[in-house]
Design an enzyme around this catalytic site. Structure first.
Site, PDB file in Angstrom:
ATOM      1  N   ARG A 198       5.042  -0.184  -8.069  1.00 41.12           N
ATOM      2  CA  ARG A 198       6.180  -0.596  -8.901  1.00 41.12           C
ATOM      3  C   ARG A 198       7.315   0.432  -8.909  1.00 41.12           C
ATOM      4  O   ARG A 198       8.396   0.129  -9.424  1.00 41.12           O
ATOM      5  CB  ARG A 198       5.714  -0.875 -10.329  1.00 41.12           C
ATOM      6  CG  ARG A 198       4.846  -2.127 -10.446  1.00 41.12           C
ATOM      7  CD  ARG A 198       4.544  -2.473 -11.891  1.00 41.12           C
ATOM      8  NE  ARG A 198       3.897  -3.756 -12.038  1.00 41.12           N
ATOM      9  CZ  ARG A 198       2.583  -3.950 -12.171  1.00 41.12           C
ATOM     10  NH1 ARG A 198       1.756  -2.931 -12.154  1.00 41.12           N
ATOM     11  NH2 ARG A 198       2.085  -5.166 -12.311  1.00 41.12           N
ATOM     12  N   GLY A 208      -8.417   3.881  -7.984  1.00 45.88           N
ATOM     13  CA  GLY A 208      -7.576   5.035  -8.329  1.00 45.88           C
ATOM     14  C   GLY A 208      -7.581   5.271  -9.837  1.00 45.88           C
ATOM     15  O   GLY A 208      -7.537   4.332 -10.632  1.00 45.88           O
ATOM     16  N   GLN A 268      -4.631 -12.042 -13.455  1.00 45.68           N
ATOM     17  CA  GLN A 268      -4.459 -10.832 -14.259  1.00 45.68           C
ATOM     18  C   GLN A 268      -3.014 -10.607 -14.716  1.00 45.68           C
ATOM     19  O   GLN A 268      -2.697  -9.563 -15.270  1.00 45.68           O
ATOM     20  CB  GLN A 268      -4.996  -9.608 -13.519  1.00 45.68           C
ATOM     21  CG  GLN A 268      -4.230  -9.192 -12.287  1.00 45.68           C
ATOM     22  CD  GLN A 268      -4.992  -8.145 -11.477  1.00 45.68           C
ATOM     23  OE1 GLN A 268      -5.981  -8.429 -10.824  1.00 45.68           O
ATOM     24  NE2 GLN A 268      -4.527  -6.895 -11.522  1.00 45.68           N
ATOM     25  N   LEU A 298       0.820  -1.211   0.000  1.00 46.90           N
ATOM     26  CA  LEU A 298       0.000   0.000   0.000  1.00 46.90           C
ATOM     27  C   LEU A 298       0.857   1.265   0.000  1.00 46.90           C
ATOM     28  O   LEU A 298       1.899   1.334   0.646  1.00 46.90           O
ATOM     29  CB  LEU A 298      -0.914  -0.007   1.236  1.00 46.90           C
ATOM     30  CG  LEU A 298      -1.803  -1.258   1.371  1.00 46.90           C
ATOM     31  CD1 LEU A 298      -2.607  -1.191   2.662  1.00 46.90           C
ATOM     32  CD2 LEU A 298      -2.728  -1.415   0.168  1.00 46.90           C
ATOM     33  N   HIS A 336      -3.354   4.381  -2.183  1.00 51.19           N
ATOM     34  CA  HIS A 336      -4.316   3.503  -1.494  1.00 51.19           C
ATOM     35  C   HIS A 336      -4.855   4.195  -0.241  1.00 51.19           C
ATOM     36  O   HIS A 336      -6.040   4.070   0.082  1.00 51.19           O
ATOM     37  CB  HIS A 336      -3.646   2.189  -1.083  1.00 51.19           C
ATOM     38  CG  HIS A 336      -3.151   1.370  -2.238  1.00 51.19           C
ATOM     39  ND1 HIS A 336      -1.813   1.126  -2.459  1.00 51.19           N
ATOM     40  CD2 HIS A 336      -3.820   0.745  -3.235  1.00 51.19           C
ATOM     41  CE1 HIS A 336      -1.683   0.376  -3.534  1.00 51.19           C
ATOM     42  NE2 HIS A 336      -2.873   0.134  -4.031  1.00 51.19           N
ATOM     43  N   SER A 358       3.055   4.544  -7.283  1.00 53.93           N
ATOM     44  CA  SER A 358       2.778   3.180  -7.750  1.00 53.93           C
ATOM     45  C   SER A 358       3.618   2.210  -6.938  1.00 53.93           C
ATOM     46  O   SER A 358       4.754   2.528  -6.554  1.00 53.93           O
ATOM     47  CB  SER A 358       3.157   3.068  -9.225  1.00 53.93           C
ATOM     48  OG  SER A 358       3.306   1.716  -9.594  1.00 53.93           O
ATOM     49  N   GLU A 402       0.545   5.871  -0.762  1.00 55.93           N
ATOM     50  CA  GLU A 402      -0.285   7.051  -0.527  1.00 55.93           C
ATOM     51  C   GLU A 402      -1.598   7.008  -1.326  1.00 55.93           C
ATOM     52  O   GLU A 402      -2.648   7.426  -0.832  1.00 55.93           O
ATOM     53  CB  GLU A 402       0.536   8.275  -0.929  1.00 55.93           C
ATOM     54  CG  GLU A 402       0.226   9.532  -0.169  1.00 55.93           C
ATOM     55  CD  GLU A 402       0.398   9.366   1.350  1.00 55.93           C
ATOM     56  OE1 GLU A 402      -0.547   9.770   2.051  1.00 55.93           O
ATOM     57  OE2 GLU A 402       1.431   8.827   1.805  1.00 55.93           O
ATOM     58  N   ASP A 431      -5.124   3.963 -12.864  1.00 50.88           N
ATOM     59  CA  ASP A 431      -5.540   2.866 -13.744  1.00 50.88           C
ATOM     60  C   ASP A 431      -6.893   3.218 -14.354  1.00 50.88           C
ATOM     61  O   ASP A 431      -7.911   2.570 -14.086  1.00 50.88           O
ATOM     62  CB  ASP A 431      -5.649   1.555 -12.941  1.00 50.88           C
ATOM     63  CG  ASP A 431      -4.297   1.128 -12.413  1.00 50.88           C
ATOM     64  OD1 ASP A 431      -3.332   1.169 -13.174  1.00 50.88           O
ATOM     65  OD2 ASP A 431      -4.213   0.760 -11.230  1.00 50.88           O
TER      66      ASP A 431
END
Ligand code: PAF
Length: 287
Positions: free
Chosen positions: A187, A147, A61, A33, A37, A185, A35, A150
């Site tokens: 990532r 969010g 996915q 998680l 989220h 993100s 900011e 996406d």
């Protein structure tokens, strides 16, 4: 905060909340998680009596060569963040709890998937829609929070709710950014220091496009060319896609009108970043 790991426990907790006439706000996530989220959880807390957070890295996915194994995970840290954010129920199922066997069926998303992330990630949104549908059935929230980083996912979930008449309100929340504009993100942790310095230029390119749209002299192709031109000058990584589409239908439009999305994906060595802006083409204002 109650941590529940099985569907049975979750059903019991939800039944209890429902029998007490509590309104449920739901934030589905894959954990790690940040900011962004926290913002969703904050909004869910404001709007509802009870907040349910799910943490589940959904194998359905991810494509065979994607980062399912490498996807960052840190449950202890997430648990702390969830507690601080006022989550009431944290659903943290295992893969075998969610998929005891290979699913007999999945949701096939038919529109808005051959563009943006869907084009380079075949089957990705079928996996997203399927797990979100399962989670919606289990949590039965009044509202669910997603969010806008996406934005394609948000459009597809809205279409799913519409198509299957699911009585859940989808609440899109603004992208949360670092001070230098980089979209938050999970990532981002995979960026090297040099790539991290480079990455805010993605949002800068989008902003430049938004200025161009504001002047109302640009076509779709001009906007795409402008962004690609900027991204090609970056020292690291490579462009995955840049596109301009209507939103939320996600259709190409040469004449820029109505609500449009300007979106990009950019591949660094270990992280593929996405970002977008939504613009009202008539006023050039971000929306
Ligand atoms: O956005 C995500 O984190 C995931 O796609 C979601 C919605 C939790 C489904 O796995």
């Amino acid at each position: 905060m109650r941590i529940v790991k099985t569907i049975q426990e979750l059903r019991t907790a939800i039944a209890e909340a429902k029998s007490n006439h509590k309104k449920i706000g739901f934030v589905p996530t894959m954990g790690f998680l940040h900011e962004g989220h926290k913002r969703l959880l904050h909004q869910a807390n404001e709007d509802n009596d009870i907040v349910v957070l799910s943490i589940f890295v959904n194998p359905l996915q991810f494509g065979p060569n994607e980062d399912f194994d490498r996807y960052p995970r840190d449950f202890e840290r997430d648990e702390q963040i969830a507690r601080n954010a006022g989550v009431n129920i944290l659903f943290y199922p295992s893969i075998s709890e969610m998929y005891p066997e290979e699913p007999m069926m999945i949701i096939q998303v038919k529109k808005g998937v051959d563009v943006l992330c869907g084009a380079s990630r075949p089957g990705h949104f079928d996996g997203v829609a399927t797990v979100v549908m399962k989670l919606f059935q289990l949590v039965q929230p009044e509202r669910a929070y997603f969010g806008m980083k996406d934005a394609q996912q948000v459009a597809i979930i809205m279409n799913m709710v519409d198509t299957f008449n699911i009585p859940i309100e989808i609440i899109p929340c603004d992208t949360v950014r670092e001070q230098d504009g980089l979209a938050k993100s999970s990532r981002n942790v995979y960026l090297s220091p040099e790539e991290r310095n480079d990455a805010p230029k993605l949002y800068e390119a989008l902003q430049k496009a938004s200025d161009c749209i504001k002047k109302q002299t640009c076509t779709r192709s001009d906007v795409i060319a402008l962004i690609k031109d900027d991204l090609q000058k970056l020292a690291y990584g490579e462009i995955d896609y840049v596109d301009v589409l209507s939103y939320p239908r996600l259709e190409p439009i040469e004449e820029l009108s109505g609500k449009i999305i300007v979106a990009l994906a950019y591949k660094y060595e270990k992280a593929r970043l996405i970002d977008n802006i939504l613009v009202n083409a008539a006023t050039g204002k971000e929306c």
